[in-house]
Design a protein around this motif. Structure first.
Motif, PDB file in Angstrom:
ATOM      1  N   ARG A 147      12.339 -62.180 -32.116  1.00 38.35           N
ATOM      2  CA  ARG A 147      13.447 -61.761 -31.246  1.00 38.35           C
ATOM      3  C   ARG A 147      14.673 -62.610 -31.557  1.00 38.35           C
ATOM      4  NH1 ARG A 147      13.015 -61.644 -24.742  1.00 38.35           N
ATOM      5  NH2 ARG A 147      13.544 -59.455 -24.686  1.00 38.35           N
ATOM      6  N   LYS A 183      20.580 -51.553 -26.856  1.00 40.63           N
ATOM      7  CA  LYS A 183      21.283 -52.105 -28.017  1.00 40.63           C
ATOM      8  C   LYS A 183      20.332 -52.709 -29.038  1.00 40.63           C
ATOM      9  CE  LYS A 183      23.027 -56.395 -25.747  1.00 40.63           C
ATOM     10  NZ  LYS A 183      22.492 -56.194 -24.399  1.00 40.63           N
ATOM     11  N   GLY A 184      19.059 -52.895 -28.657  1.00 39.05           N
ATOM     12  CA  GLY A 184      18.050 -53.322 -29.634  1.00 39.05           C
ATOM     13  C   GLY A 184      17.865 -52.277 -30.733  1.00 39.05           C
ATOM     14  N   SER A 239      22.178 -46.955 -23.407  1.00 37.86           N
ATOM     15  CA  SER A 239      22.751 -48.059 -22.627  1.00 37.86           C
ATOM     16  C   SER A 239      24.201 -48.229 -23.108  1.00 37.86           C
ATOM     17  CB  SER A 239      21.952 -49.334 -22.886  1.00 37.86           C
ATOM     18  OG  SER A 239      22.312 -49.886 -24.129  1.00 37.86           O
ATOM     19  N   GLY A 273      14.153 -50.658 -27.255  1.00 37.73           N
ATOM     20  CA  GLY A 273      15.090 -51.784 -27.445  1.00 37.73           C
ATOM     21  C   GLY A 273      16.044 -51.943 -26.287  1.00 37.73           C
ATOM     22  N   ARG A 318      16.090 -53.651 -22.083  1.00 40.54           N
ATOM     23  CA  ARG A 318      15.309 -54.389 -21.083  1.00 40.54           C
ATOM     24  C   ARG A 318      15.507 -53.808 -19.691  1.00 40.54           C
ATOM     25  NH1 ARG A 318      17.563 -60.173 -22.623  1.00 40.54           N
ATOM     26  NH2 ARG A 318      19.224 -58.832 -23.412  1.00 40.54           N
ATOM     27  N   ASP A 354       9.399 -52.869 -27.801  1.00 46.25           N
ATOM     28  CA  ASP A 354      10.234 -54.055 -27.985  1.00 46.25           C
ATOM     29  C   ASP A 354       9.604 -54.974 -29.021  1.00 46.25           C
ATOM     30  OD1 ASP A 354      12.610 -55.201 -25.888  1.00 46.25           O
ATOM     31  OD2 ASP A 354      11.754 -56.650 -27.308  1.00 46.25           O
ATOM     32  N   ILE A 355      10.464 -55.806 -29.597  1.00 44.11           N
ATOM     33  CA  ILE A 355      10.015 -56.764 -30.592  1.00 44.11           C
ATOM     34  C   ILE A 355       9.425 -58.011 -29.923  1.00 44.11           C
ATOM     35  CG2 ILE A 355      12.139 -58.121 -30.822  1.00 44.11           C
ATOM     36  CD1 ILE A 355      11.970 -57.708 -33.808  1.00 44.11           C
ATOM     37  N   ASP A 366       8.676 -53.448 -34.325  1.00 44.05           N
ATOM     38  CA  ASP A 366      10.051 -53.092 -34.658  1.00 44.05           C
ATOM     39  C   ASP A 366      10.283 -51.643 -34.251  1.00 44.05           C
ATOM     40  OD1 ASP A 366      12.629 -53.496 -36.288  1.00 44.05           O
ATOM     41  OD2 ASP A 366      11.758 -51.650 -37.080  1.00 44.05           O
ATOM     42  N   VAL A 367      11.363 -51.413 -33.540  1.00 44.79           N
ATOM     43  CA  VAL A 367      11.574 -50.089 -32.951  1.00 44.79           C
ATOM     44  C   VAL A 367      11.674 -48.978 -34.012  1.00 44.79           C
ATOM     45  CG1 VAL A 367      14.092 -50.397 -32.690  1.00 44.79           C
ATOM     46  CG2 VAL A 367      12.864 -48.825 -31.182  1.00 44.79           C
TER      47      VAL A 367
HETATM   48  P1  ADP Z   1      20.628 -53.071 -23.408  1.00 42.98           P
HETATM   49  O1  ADP Z   1      21.581 -54.081 -22.828  1.00 42.98           O
HETATM   50  O2  ADP Z   1      21.255 -52.118 -24.331  1.00 42.98           O
HETATM   51  O3  ADP Z   1      19.781 -52.452 -22.362  1.00 42.98           O
HETATM   52  P2  ADP Z   1      18.945 -55.298 -24.052  1.00 42.98           P
HETATM   53  O4  ADP Z   1      19.752 -56.369 -24.690  1.00 42.98           O
HETATM   54  O5  ADP Z   1      18.625 -55.441 -22.621  1.00 42.98           O
HETATM   55  O6  ADP Z   1      19.635 -53.896 -24.361  1.00 42.98           O
HETATM   56  O7  ADP Z   1      17.566 -55.158 -24.817  1.00 42.98           O
HETATM   57  C1  ADP Z   1      17.492 -55.197 -26.192  1.00 42.98           C
HETATM   58  C2  ADP Z   1      16.046 -55.405 -26.538  1.00 42.98           C
HETATM   59  O8  ADP Z   1      15.858 -55.036 -27.886  1.00 42.98           O
HETATM   60  C3  ADP Z   1      15.558 -56.842 -26.375  1.00 42.98           C
HETATM   61  O9  ADP Z   1      14.504 -56.920 -25.461  1.00 42.98           O
HETATM   62  C4  ADP Z   1      15.115 -57.221 -27.805  1.00 42.98           C
HETATM   63  O10 ADP Z   1      13.956 -58.008 -27.797  1.00 42.98           O
HETATM   64  C5  ADP Z   1      14.864 -55.864 -28.420  1.00 42.98           C
HETATM   65  N1  ADP Z   1      14.924 -55.802 -29.880  1.00 42.98           N
HETATM   66  C6  ADP Z   1      15.746 -56.444 -30.721  1.00 42.98           C
HETATM   67  N2  ADP Z   1      15.488 -56.118 -31.989  1.00 42.98           N
HETATM   68  C7  ADP Z   1      14.477 -55.225 -31.959  1.00 42.98           C
HETATM   69  C8  ADP Z   1      13.741 -54.529 -32.946  1.00 42.98           C
HETATM   70  N3  ADP Z   1      14.007 -54.655 -34.243  1.00 42.98           N
HETATM   71  N4  ADP Z   1      12.746 -53.714 -32.536  1.00 42.98           N
HETATM   72  C9  ADP Z   1      12.453 -53.585 -31.225  1.00 42.98           C
HETATM   73  N5  ADP Z   1      13.109 -54.215 -30.257  1.00 42.98           N
HETATM   74  C10 ADP Z   1      14.108 -55.027 -30.598  1.00 42.98           C
END
Ligand code: ADP
Ligand code: MG
Length: 598
Positions: free
Chosen positions: A157, A220-221, A245, A278, A280, A303-304, A323-324
């Motif tokens: 992460r 945004k993930g 999001s 991706g 939270r 999620d990662i 990985d998503v």
């Molecule tokens: P948003 O604000 O858009 O809701 P967040 O910042 O809350 O997004 O969540 C982004 C999530 O994406 C985090 O929990 C992070 O661990 C996850 N993430 C980041 N990179 C990856 C990836 N390659 N694959 C899966 N999840 C990921």
């Protein structure tokens, strides 16, 4: 390989060479004793250095650069106050899961505890705030420690990493014999990607098939993971509606018929199975809880990070760790031949809500009063920008911050490609706007650009700023001008925070504090009345526009878009509303009580 003529003679050269070996194209920061030579050596070997006016802004820029490129943004600062200012970026990286490598200078090792220049124990300060926090004890250790911190910032992460660089390590000349020993030339490959547990995967596939009202949430993930192709394929294949999001916008085009952004509330209240990609279940997603969401909904988290699974309303038993991009490709295969029935009641309910809300927005943009409303100002800007650069080309990257300015503009400017919208994010950080615009300009437009999105190779960076938000990092306009960055900035000016000041709006200047609201003086959310922010651009070699009317705004937008210097368009909008400011995302204890009684 560094050219022979640049053979290292001090730790500074070793540090610069290591960054270059790690494919670092740009350093964001502010130089001073003892880090100046690192920046100079880096410039000498072709790494760009962007010098800011405050380390806080530099650290924010580095975080956004990490998000846009998928590799840590690097920030270089001095010790003591420099590090303290940059802690802002560390917090921002941590809250948003953006990869950041912070490097700071510190005093010579033998002066520790003596009350030396800018002395701080930065490693102790930052250890709890970062994924890794290191201080090399010899020049030989510099390459491996920097590489380790860099790798840690974006493997797993993403988040912040820190390396403290004592002055003696930076500046002491290296014995030619020792240079031979520093043979470490780190190369770091892309972050390894993992797939989901196949057993769980088939359980999730069954759950989705049985859902009456499934919903995909794009966080945004997904943008950070650059998973847009796999996700678009999945969305088309399954016909499941999706909700991006704020920064997940554009991973699937906003114009896609399954986008239910304009029916957000209904989509959340009715969904029974939510595939969270991706994103939270934090405040942005209302914790996944009622009343915003259906209390019975099952949240499948992809999620990662395994620590994220089961948080708040998350359904840990059916979470998919990986990985998503990889996981969604697995899920596409598992759901081959199935798609959600688009003629269902739920779909019609969503379509109705979409139509209603889009009509409300349409009406809002037709309130042509002067001073302009938010909706009217944004509709003028949007029409002008879309004529100059249609969304399909991905030729504009938006940055937005403020309260109303950010929230209202989000739904008005559509995106057809990912990573083209940066905002205050998970931490709701104000002051990120101008630094993020600088990071976006560098990531997309610099000769050594490392990011891409959509067909347009070059992006116009458009920052939409509340007047309060703008003030936090306003001086970075000079950074833009100096670095040749043609950013177009709108300051949406209502003379204050939230709705701006109300009763006293016309009593400007010294008189204002005395006359406003009787003896009580100005309200806490008041800012200078119609402050001439555009003059800051002029002072730095850019162009400023002060606009009140639709015609002036349209002209400034067109000219500002075409300009090759930074432009500030100071847009005077309606100021003041008698009601107290409120914040739509928050559920107050009072509201919660009311809700739990329902
Ligand atoms: P948003 O604000 O858009 O809701 P967040 O910042 O809350 O997004 O969540 C982004 C999530 O994406 C985090 O929990 C992070 O661990 C996850 N993430 C980041 N990179 C990856 C990836 N390659 N694959 C899966 N999840 C990921
Ligand atoms: Mg304001």
């Amino acid at each position: 390989m560094a050219p022979q003529s640049q053979s290292p003679t001090t730790g500074a050269s070793i540090i610069a060479r290591t960054l270059k070996d790690l494919s670092v194209a740009v350093i964001f920061g502010i130089v001073g004793v003892p880090v100046s030579d690192i920046a100079e050596q880096a410039i000498n070997i072709g790494v760009r250095f962007i010098g800011f006016r405050n380390e806080q802004a530099a650290s924010y820029a580095a975080t956004a650069y990490g998000y846009l490129t998928g590799r840590p943004g690097v920030c270089l600062v001095v010790g003591g106050p420099g590090v303290l200012h940059a802690v802002a970026g560390v917090g921002n990286a941590s809250a948003n899961n953006f990869p950041l490598l912070l490097l700071s200078g510190s005093i010579e090792t033998h002066l520790v505890t003596k009350g030396a220049f800018q002395e701080t124990d930065s490693v102790s300060l930052l250890s709890p705030q970062t994924k890794i926090s290191l201080r090399p004890s010899s020049i030989e250790m510099l390459p491996s420690m920097i590489a380790n911190a860099y790798r840690t910032a974006f493997y797993g992460r993403p988040g912040p990493a820190f390396v403290d660089l004592p002055a003696d390590l930076i500046n002491d000349p290296i014995d030619p014999d020792d240079i031979e020993n520093i043979s470490d030339r780190p190369k770091i490959s892309d972050s390894p990607k993992s797939a989901a547990d196949p057993k769980r995967l088939s359980q999730v596939a069954s759950l989705l098939k049985s859902a009456q009202a499934p919903l995909i949430v794009l966080g945004k993930g997904t943008a950070y993971a650059q998973a847009e192709n796999a996700i678009q394929y999945f969305v088309n294949q399954t016909s499941i509606p999706f909700l991006p999001s704020p920064m997940g916008k554009g991973v699937v085009p906003d114009s896609h018929p399954q986008n239910v952004s304009s029916a957000r509330s209904v989509a959340m209240k009715t969904a029974d199975v939510v595939l969270l990609l991706g994103a939270r279940l934090n405040w942005i997603m209302h914790y996944g809880e009622a009343p915003k969401w259906n209390a019975e909904a099952k949240f499948v988290q992809v999620d990662i990070s395994s620590e994220e699974m089961g948080r708040n309303a998350g359904y840990a038993e059916l979470s998919l760790l990986g990985d998503v991009g990889v996981v969604i490709t697995q899920l596409s295969q598992a759901l081959k031949g199935w798609s959600y029935s688009t003629s269902s009641d739920h779909d019609q309910q969503l379509a109705k809500a979409k139509q209603k809300n889009e009509h409300i927005s349409w009406l809002a943009a037709r309130d042509t009063s002067i001073p302009l409303t938010y909706a009217y100002a944004f509709s003028i800007i949007k029409t002008a920008l879309h004529t100059l650069s249609p969304p399909s080309t991905g030729g504009i990257c938006y940055v937005a911050e403020g309260a109303n300015t950010m929230d209202i503009s989000r739904s008005i400017f559509p995106l057809e490609h990912p990573r083209l919208r940066l905002d205050a994010g998970t931490f709701a950080t104000m002051g990120v706007g101008l630094p993020y615009a600088i990071a976006a300009w560098q990531a997309y437009n610099a000769p050594n650009a490392q990011a891409s999105s959509g067909p347009a190779p070059r992006k116009k960076i458009v920052a939409i700023e509340g007047d309060s938000a703008f003030g936090f990092s306003g001086m970075e306009v000079e950074t833009m001008a100096r670095m040749g960055m043609d950013v177009l900035i709108f300051v949406i000016n209502n003379s204050g925070i939230y709705f701006g000041d109300s009763d006293s709006a016309e009593d400007f200047g010294v008189k204002r504090e005395k006359t406003a609201r009787g003896k009580q003086g100005l309200r806490s959310w008041a800012l200078g009345f119609e402050t001439r922010y555009e003059k800051l651009a002029e002072a730095c070699g850019g162009v400023g526009y002060f606009v009140r009317s639709p015609e002036e705004l349209e002209k400034a937008t067109v000219e500002g878009f075409r300009a090759n210097v930074p432009v500030i368009v100071n847009v005077i909008i309606q100021s003041g509303k008698v009601e107290e400011p409120s914040f739509g995302w928050q559920v107050t204890p009072k509201k919660r009580e009311k809700v739990s009684r329902l």
